[in-house]
Design a protein around this motif. Structure first.
Motif, PDB file in Angstrom:
ATOM      1  N   GLN A   1      14.679 -10.094  51.161  1.00  0.00           N
ATOM      2  CA  GLN A   1      14.690 -11.396  51.819  1.00  0.00           C
ATOM      3  C   GLN A   1      15.827 -12.248  51.258  1.00  0.00           C
ATOM      4  O   GLN A   1      16.063 -12.280  50.064  1.00  0.00           O
ATOM      5  CB  GLN A   1      13.361 -12.098  51.581  1.00  0.00           C
ATOM      6  CG  GLN A   1      13.228 -13.376  52.369  1.00  0.00           C
ATOM      7  CD  GLN A   1      11.842 -13.965  52.237  1.00  0.00           C
ATOM      8  OE1 GLN A   1      11.039 -13.499  51.443  1.00  0.00           O
ATOM      9  NE2 GLN A   1      11.565 -14.978  53.024  1.00  0.00           N
ATOM     10  N   GLU A   2      16.475 -12.936  52.161  1.00  0.00           N
ATOM     11  CA  GLU A   2      17.598 -13.784  51.774  1.00  0.00           C
ATOM     12  C   GLU A   2      17.078 -15.065  51.151  1.00  0.00           C
ATOM     13  O   GLU A   2      15.997 -15.530  51.466  1.00  0.00           O
ATOM     14  CB  GLU A   2      18.414 -14.092  53.055  1.00  0.00           C
ATOM     15  CG  GLU A   2      19.662 -14.891  52.857  1.00  0.00           C
ATOM     16  CD  GLU A   2      20.734 -14.119  52.126  1.00  0.00           C
ATOM     17  OE1 GLU A   2      20.658 -14.078  50.883  1.00  0.00           O
ATOM     18  OE2 GLU A   2      21.657 -13.606  52.770  1.00  0.00           O
ATOM     19  N   GLU A   3      17.908 -15.673  50.269  1.00  0.00           N
ATOM     20  CA  GLU A   3      17.501 -16.961  49.694  1.00  0.00           C
ATOM     21  C   GLU A   3      17.521 -18.044  50.752  1.00  0.00           C
ATOM     22  O   GLU A   3      18.292 -17.998  51.704  1.00  0.00           O
ATOM     23  CB  GLU A   3      18.484 -17.357  48.596  1.00  0.00           C
ATOM     24  CG  GLU A   3      18.360 -16.534  47.351  1.00  0.00           C
ATOM     25  CD  GLU A   3      19.563 -16.769  46.454  1.00  0.00           C
ATOM     26  OE1 GLU A   3      19.934 -17.943  46.293  1.00  0.00           O
ATOM     27  OE2 GLU A   3      20.114 -15.793  45.964  1.00  0.00           O
ATOM     28  N   ARG A   4      16.689 -19.045  50.551  1.00  0.00           N
ATOM     29  CA  ARG A   4      16.548 -20.090  51.575  1.00  0.00           C
ATOM     30  C   ARG A   4      17.834 -20.870  51.797  1.00  0.00           C
ATOM     31  O   ARG A   4      18.077 -21.355  52.889  1.00  0.00           O
ATOM     32  CB  ARG A   4      15.439 -21.055  51.170  1.00  0.00           C
ATOM     33  CG  ARG A   4      14.078 -20.410  51.291  1.00  0.00           C
ATOM     34  CD  ARG A   4      12.978 -21.428  51.373  1.00  0.00           C
ATOM     35  NE  ARG A   4      13.151 -22.272  52.552  1.00  0.00           N
ATOM     36  CZ  ARG A   4      12.367 -23.304  52.803  1.00  0.00           C
ATOM     37  NH1 ARG A   4      11.423 -23.641  51.973  1.00  0.00           N
ATOM     38  NH2 ARG A   4      12.559 -24.032  53.882  1.00  0.00           N
ATOM     39  N   LYS A   5      18.659 -20.984  50.763  1.00  0.00           N
ATOM     40  CA  LYS A   5      19.835 -21.848  50.910  1.00  0.00           C
ATOM     41  C   LYS A   5      20.823 -21.323  51.954  1.00  0.00           C
ATOM     42  O   LYS A   5      21.643 -22.064  52.458  1.00  0.00           O
ATOM     43  CB  LYS A   5      20.550 -22.007  49.562  1.00  0.00           C
ATOM     44  CG  LYS A   5      21.197 -20.748  49.044  1.00  0.00           C
ATOM     45  CD  LYS A   5      22.018 -21.054  47.799  1.00  0.00           C
ATOM     46  CE  LYS A   5      22.671 -19.791  47.287  1.00  0.00           C
ATOM     47  NZ  LYS A   5      23.450 -19.980  46.095  1.00  0.00           N
TER      48      LYS A   5
END
Lengths: 244, 294
Positions: free
Chosen positions: A61-65
């Motif tokens: 999963q990619e970071e939220r930023k």
């Protein structure tokens, strides 16, 4: 499975290199996959004294930023061990070299990955340069591409990469660090051999048009040799893998 | 800054027809405006507008110790700061990584890889004051005020302009400050005060510094000096460093797709030709430009 690849030329027409290789000869390349238990895919490459280890994790999963993205992302992080970085390098220079290598690796590998197969996710490629005797960027790219294939990441093509330097007017393929120090021009080429597309080209030093063409052709030939080694490594690993 | 797929498609189509969105032909540069000597406290300075891209560079010269490996060569250190007003993604520490990469590229193009051999960039050996003890350190600080694409080219170009404008003071050194004991005494360095306003001596080797030209490969068309939108449309962008003699000094490729090797060679030829043309006109301008501070 161990693959040992020795490319010995019968005609010793040029013995000017310190280790007795011809100008267009690779060092003995050794690739092995599945060397890390925790990683989804991994690869270890040895080009004589240049040793690089790569681990691939993902898709994660990619970071939220980073926000929403329709395509996935390839994230490369390179670390140089302090004994690989060279005697004269301080921490700043080492970090700068690591940053540059990470950017170079991303540039070379991103065109080969089907990024839209894992939207909102990231494929992490962690590279550790254990020892460097020249050409470690090319070796890292080759190993990272093999590791991505080992991780079952969907790829357009493999990406072998190699270096060519010019020492006293002659072009040398796969230089050692002493040859790199003597050089006055260098080329790093990463190629997708099946589609014949160059994904990365870095040239330093001044090159005339004829020398440029010769250096590019030599590098492309070197990449074709490396591609065969990568393919045979992966096929052997798949043949001996336990049935799941 | 991301663009919609409709914008990208429109831009690609217009490049195929040979007319770009701002009316340029495929091989035209954007209009270039250069201003020299605008920062009074700096040893050299310049500001460049290439279309909407705006970069300002200041050069400061200080006396310091040389590196152990090159005891008779001066040093150059570049930093590039991406101003937050240039783009919202540069806010806070967002532009730091890009700035570090640009600074690395700037240093690589301004000074040769082996400074003790000379040629291929600034002549660092001429910056030595006392070999092994004192040399001139040049701090090149770039500030990117507006990012309209082609920031790498502009940074190198304006750094070259600032260095051509830089004047270092003439140095006078006296042996033995106090109780002179021959070789054991430390030499004292005195910077000659510049009252006549002559400005000191210029830097050597500025004519050898290469210029970087960006070429974007948009489908079948090759566009010189791409804007932000054109960089996004391009399959790949080649940054080619060319010197005044038309030789290619460095190549860097960036982009999401691979490039055919034959197209690569053609791009390098185009870049070398374009780069040497721009360099020729730049150097002609530097010759007749007024001195720093006057």
């Amino acid at each position: 499975m161990l693959i040992l690849f020795k490319n010995k030329r019968v005609i010793p027409y040029s013995m000017s290199r310190a280790d007795g290789r011809g100008n267009e000869e690779f060092r003995a390349a050794f690739l092995k996959t599945k060397v890390l238990n925790q990683a989804k895919g991994s690869c270890y490459i040895e080009l004589d004294q240049t040793k690089v280890m790569v681990g691939v994790f993902g898709p994660r999963q990619e970071e939220r930023k980073f926000g929403f993205s329709e395509t996935g992302r390839l994230n490369c992080e390179v670390r140089l061990t302090s004994f690989a970085a060279g005697a004269g390098m301080n921490k700043q220079m080492q970090m700068a070299a690591e940053r540059n290598m990470s950017a170079a690796l991303e540039q070379a590998l991103t065109p080969s990955v089907l990024l839209d197969r894992f939207p909102k996710a990231v494929m992490d490629v962690y590279v550790m340069v254990l020892e460097s005797d020249g050409s470690h960027v090319g070796a890292a790219t080759t190993a990272a591409s093999t590791a991505l294939a080992d991780a079952s990441c969907e790829l357009f093509d493999m990406v072998p990469a190699c270096h060519v330097v010019r020492v006293n007017g002659s072009l040398l393929l796969d230089p050692t660090s002493s040859e790199e120090a003597l050089s006055d021009g260098s080329v790093l080429l990463a190629l997708q051999p099946s589609t014949n597309e160059v994904t990365q080209l870095n040239m330093t030093g001044s090159w005339s048009a004829a020398e440029r063409r010769a250096a590019l052709e030599l590098a492309m030939g070197g990449c074709a040799q490396l591609k065969e080694v990568m393919r045979s490594t992966l096929l052997e690993a798949a043949a001996t893998a336990p049935a799941s | 800054m991301s663009h919609s797929s409709a914008e990208i498609d429109f831009c690609t189509q217009s490049c195929q027809h040979g007319i770009r969105l701002d009316g340029r032909a495929c091989e035209d540069f954007r209009p270039l405006e250069l201003e020299l000597g605008l920062i009074a406290q700096a040893s050299g300075s310049a500001r460049l507008h290439l279309g909407s891209t705006d970069v300002i560079v200041g050069v400061k010269a200080e006396v310091g110790a040389p590196l152990r490996e090159h005891p008779d060569c001066g040093r150059l250190q570049a930093t590039v700061e991406m101003s937050s007003c240039a783009s919202p993604e540069y806010e806070g520490r967002g532009g730091e990584l890009w700035g570090l990469q640009l600074a690395q590229a700037l240093e690589a193009s301004l000074v040769p890889e082996h400074p003790e051999k000379g040629g291929g960039g600034l002549d660092l050996r001429s910056l030595s004051i006392i070999p092994g003890k004192a040399v001139w350190l040049l701090y090149v600080d770039a500030l990117v005020l507006n990012d309209g694409g082609g920031v790498l080219c502009v940074c190198v170009c304006v750094a070259l302009a600032a260095l051509s404008n830089t004047r270092v003071c003439v140095c006078v050194f006296t042996m033995g400050g106090g109780a002179g004991e021959g070789d054991a005494a430390e030499p004292e360095i005195e910077l000659e005060d510049d009252e006549e306003g002559e400005g000191g001596r210029p830097l050597q080797g500025v004519a050898e510094v290469p210029l970087i030209v960006s070429l974007g490969q948009v489908d079948n068309a090759v566009v010189v000096d791409p804007t932000c939108l054109e960089e996004q449309c391009a399959a790949s962008v080649m940054h080619i460093a060319a010197n005044a003699r038309g030789e290619v000094c460095g190549v860097q490729q960036s982009g999401r797709q691979g490039v055919d090797p034959a197209a690569l060679v053609a791009l390098m030829e185009r870049g070398a030709a374009a780069g040497s043309e721009v360099l020729a006109s730049l150097h002609a301008y530097f010759k007749q430009a007024p001195q720093q501070g006057t």
